[in-house]
Design an enzyme around this catalytic site. Sequence first.
Site, mmCIF file in Angstrom:
data_model
loop_
_atom_site.group_PDB
_atom_site.id
_atom_site.type_symbol
_atom_site.label_atom_id
_atom_site.label_comp_id
_atom_site.label_asym_id
_atom_site.label_seq_id
_atom_site.Cartn_x
_atom_site.Cartn_y
_atom_site.Cartn_z
ATOM 1 N N ARG A 135 0.830 -1.218 0.000
ATOM 2 C CA ARG A 135 0.000 0.000 0.000
ATOM 3 C C ARG A 135 0.862 1.266 0.000
ATOM 4 O O ARG A 135 0.463 2.303 0.525
ATOM 5 C CB ARG A 135 -0.942 -0.033 1.203
ATOM 6 C CG ARG A 135 -2.012 -1.111 1.087
ATOM 7 C CD ARG A 135 -2.968 -1.100 2.269
ATOM 8 N NE ARG A 135 -2.333 -1.638 3.462
ATOM 9 C CZ ARG A 135 -2.352 -2.935 3.799
ATOM 10 N NH1 ARG A 135 -2.943 -3.818 3.013
ATOM 11 N NH2 ARG A 135 -1.776 -3.354 4.922
ATOM 12 N N CYS A 161 -0.065 20.137 -12.050
ATOM 13 C CA CYS A 161 -1.494 20.096 -11.709
ATOM 14 C C CYS A 161 -1.888 18.675 -11.342
ATOM 15 O O CYS A 161 -2.388 18.426 -10.256
ATOM 16 C CB CYS A 161 -2.329 20.617 -12.876
ATOM 17 S SG CYS A 161 -2.033 22.360 -13.263
#
Length: 290
Positions: A135, A161
Amino acid sequence: MLITGTKGDYYHKLVLNKILKEGTLDINPRPHYSDGLPAHTYSINHIMQQYDLSKGECPVETLRPIAWKSAVKEILWIYQMQSNKINDLHEMGIKYWDDWDIGDGTIGCRYGATVKRHNLMNKLLNGLKQDPFGRRHIMNMWQEDDFSDETGGTTKGLNPCCYETIWNVRWGEDGLYLDMLMNQRSSDYEISCAINELQYIALQLMVAKVCGFKPGMFTHVIENVQIYDRHVNNVKTLLTRESVRCCPQLILNTDKTDFYKFTIDDFVLTDYPVDKIKEKNPQMKFDLGI
């Protein structure tokens, strides 16, 4: 959820309507139009859009034509070529980054330069192969040391962005699936949202192919979603348009498994009738905030 056009069309109309109804106007914006006037925006915060690639869902819209090949080429420039050079884009026929040239033919230590400097792509691929169910499979281009010079000032360049992707593997009915979440700090929604989603789905398809997984869920989280003040009339026009019925799907059609060997010719966008879309919903012109 009733969708009469593509899922991208559905999200597009939903979000743009919300911005028109609830969006707030910014103060002292950083971007300016080409005539030097400030590029104000109306924006909302925190939206999420999701596509199940295993079911053929796709973000491409039909409310105006989308240059999907340019989108995929740009993601190859960032993650495969790991370049910040404007000329590399020109060789692929892309010129819309020209306005962000910092004066040396590059966009500064941003995007591809950050991927290369921190070895982000190779670390992700190796990590997914060695520990699929881990994870901690994260690529983050928001690297403060790339933005700041030795004196504590800010280096030139547009800060990313689409700045982060998070990758997870899960069992499905017929094997292992690769899900990906992409975080985006700011989206000029009607200009680039469909493009950003298509290109990151292309990245997900490539990573899944290299690692031997099936493409799963693509989730897109955007922290601030905006339209420029000069785009309001275009947005209102776009919202009156009817979708073109089709079921597009982006496919990576190759037996290659080397991430650095994929090309634009390995991608196919099926059932996307460009000529019909151009006739029914022609392209719009938008003034960009630079």
